[in-house]
Design a protein around this motif. Structure first.
Motif, PDB file in Angstrom:
ATOM      1  N   UNK A 197       0.828  -1.211   0.000  1.00 41.63           N
ATOM      2  CA  UNK A 197       0.000   0.000   0.000  1.00 41.63           C
ATOM      3  C   UNK A 197       0.858   1.256   0.000  1.00 41.63           C
ATOM      4  N   UNK A 198       0.349   2.301  -0.593  1.00 42.53           N
ATOM      5  CA  UNK A 198       1.013   3.597  -0.585  1.00 42.53           C
ATOM      6  C   UNK A 198       0.466   4.449   0.555  1.00 42.53           C
ATOM      7  N   UNK A 199       1.363   5.188   1.204  1.00 49.31           N
ATOM      8  CA  UNK A 199       0.976   6.160   2.240  1.00 49.31           C
ATOM      9  C   UNK A 199       0.110   5.532   3.331  1.00 49.31           C
ATOM     10  N   UNK A 200       0.438   4.297   3.715  1.00 48.19           N
ATOM     11  CA  UNK A 200      -0.354   3.614   4.739  1.00 48.19           C
ATOM     12  C   UNK A 200      -0.093   4.228   6.118  1.00 48.19           C
ATOM     13  N   UNK A 201      -1.165   4.404   6.877  1.00 48.24           N
ATOM     14  CA  UNK A 201      -1.057   4.941   8.233  1.00 48.24           C
ATOM     15  C   UNK A 201      -1.742   3.977   9.202  1.00 48.24           C
ATOM     16  N   UNK A 202      -1.189   3.893  10.404  1.00 50.05           N
ATOM     17  CA  UNK A 202      -1.781   3.074  11.456  1.00 50.05           C
ATOM     18  C   UNK A 202      -3.049   3.752  11.954  1.00 50.05           C
ATOM     19  N   UNK A 203      -4.169   3.014  11.952  1.00 53.92           N
ATOM     20  CA  UNK A 203      -5.432   3.605  12.402  1.00 53.92           C
ATOM     21  C   UNK A 203      -5.962   2.964  13.680  1.00 53.92           C
ATOM     22  N   UNK A 204      -5.423   1.798  14.053  1.00 47.50           N
ATOM     23  CA  UNK A 204      -5.831   1.172  15.312  1.00 47.50           C
ATOM     24  C   UNK A 204      -4.766   0.172  15.737  1.00 47.50           C
ATOM     25  N   UNK A 205      -4.488   0.149  17.054  1.00 46.63           N
ATOM     26  CA  UNK A 205      -3.568  -0.857  17.590  1.00 46.63           C
ATOM     27  C   UNK A 205      -4.067  -1.432  18.908  1.00 46.63           C
ATOM     28  N   UNK A 206      -5.370  -1.346  19.126  1.00 48.09           N
ATOM     29  CA  UNK A 206      -5.948  -1.907  20.350  1.00 48.09           C
ATOM     30  C   UNK A 206      -5.620  -3.396  20.457  1.00 48.09           C
ATOM     31  N   UNK A 207      -5.119  -3.798  21.628  1.00 51.30           N
ATOM     32  CA  UNK A 207      -4.704  -5.185  21.876  1.00 51.30           C
ATOM     33  C   UNK A 207      -3.676  -5.668  20.848  1.00 51.30           C
ATOM     34  N   UNK A 208      -2.929  -4.728  20.276  1.00 54.86           N
ATOM     35  CA  UNK A 208      -1.916  -5.038  19.262  1.00 54.86           C
ATOM     36  C   UNK A 208      -2.493  -5.674  18.002  1.00 54.86           C
TER      37      UNK A 208
END
Length: 236
Positions: free
Chosen positions: A34-45
């Motif tokens: 993916x291009x320009x991917x951003x982390x949007x959630x990391x709940x419980x890893x």
């Protein structure tokens, strides 16, 4: 609003979401495909990312292992985040003798030993099946790439270490191609929410022979499968 298991903000997920079991594989897909991917959630890893592929928004999120975890995340993605297409990109253990390591299995349907779908559908048997549009487009993409592929039933089990030592032989006798732990729940969740779902899996283990892919071989095989999923879904 966030959910108990996903911390993303409204609108953070794309309508198309890839759904590997391993959250670290979700990160690998985001970084690699993916291009320009951003982390949007990391709940419980349980990592989730949104980026784009050929200019089209795409998300990817881990599902965890097994049907309860898969169903939980699928329901929240469908119900609260507007995901329309959820595609499992995972691994499986083949039971059909003609399948070898690295082959791709497309779950047209999914048998199961789990009681989850009976609970969902009022103690009736439910036949969990893939969305035909997603399935046919992926199959066409594989054929264009001359990728070895098998389409048919899989068996989704609750138990990785199954107490029935003859399960592999029973599944093969009924024409199942492989064993996995998520497809039946994913297809049931899609049916409940009237969304599209597909499970595609690379054969990582031959359950009849005991052979398995190395870590490097898995990464390469999964990359090829993921690329074909994206091409078949985004380009068409």
């Amino acid at each position: 609003m966030t959910t108990p298991h996903i911390a993303a903000q409204p609108g953070a997920f794309a309508e198309l979401c890839l759904f590997p079991g391993d959250p670290l594989r979700a990160k690998h897909i985001a970084d690699t495909h993916l291009s320009d991917a951003v982390l949007i959630s990391d709940t419980r890893n349980m990592l989730a990312f949104t980026g784009s592929y050929r200019g089209v928004p795409v998300s990817v999120m881990g599902s965890g292992m097994g049907m309860p975890s898969c169903m939980l995340y699928a329901q929240e993605l469908f119900q609260h985040y507007g995901v329309q297409q959820l595609i499992r990109v995972g691994s499986c253990g083949s039971v059909a003798p003609h399948l070898t390591l690295g082959d791709i299995v497309v779950a047209q349907g999914a048998c199961t030993d789990s009681a989850m779908n009976r609970h969902t559908f009022g103690d009736y048997d439910f036949a969990p099946i893939a969305d035909y549009s997603l399935l046919s487009r992926f199959v066409n993409q594989c054929e264009a790439n001359h990728q070895r592929i098998a389409v048919g039933n899989v068996f989704s089990t609750d138990s990785f270490y199954h107490p029935d030592k003859k399960l592999n032989q029973k599944a093969e006798a009924m024409g199942a191609l492989a064993l996995d732990m998520e497809a039946a729940a994913l297809y049931a969740a899609a049916a409940v929410h009237k969304r599209q779902a597909l499970a595609v899996m690379t054969v990582s283990d031959e359950l009849q022979t005991g052979l398995g892919l190395s870590a490097l071989e898995r990464q390469t095989a999964f990359n090829d499968m993921t690329e074909m999923v994206l091409e078949s879904t985004v380009i068409y």
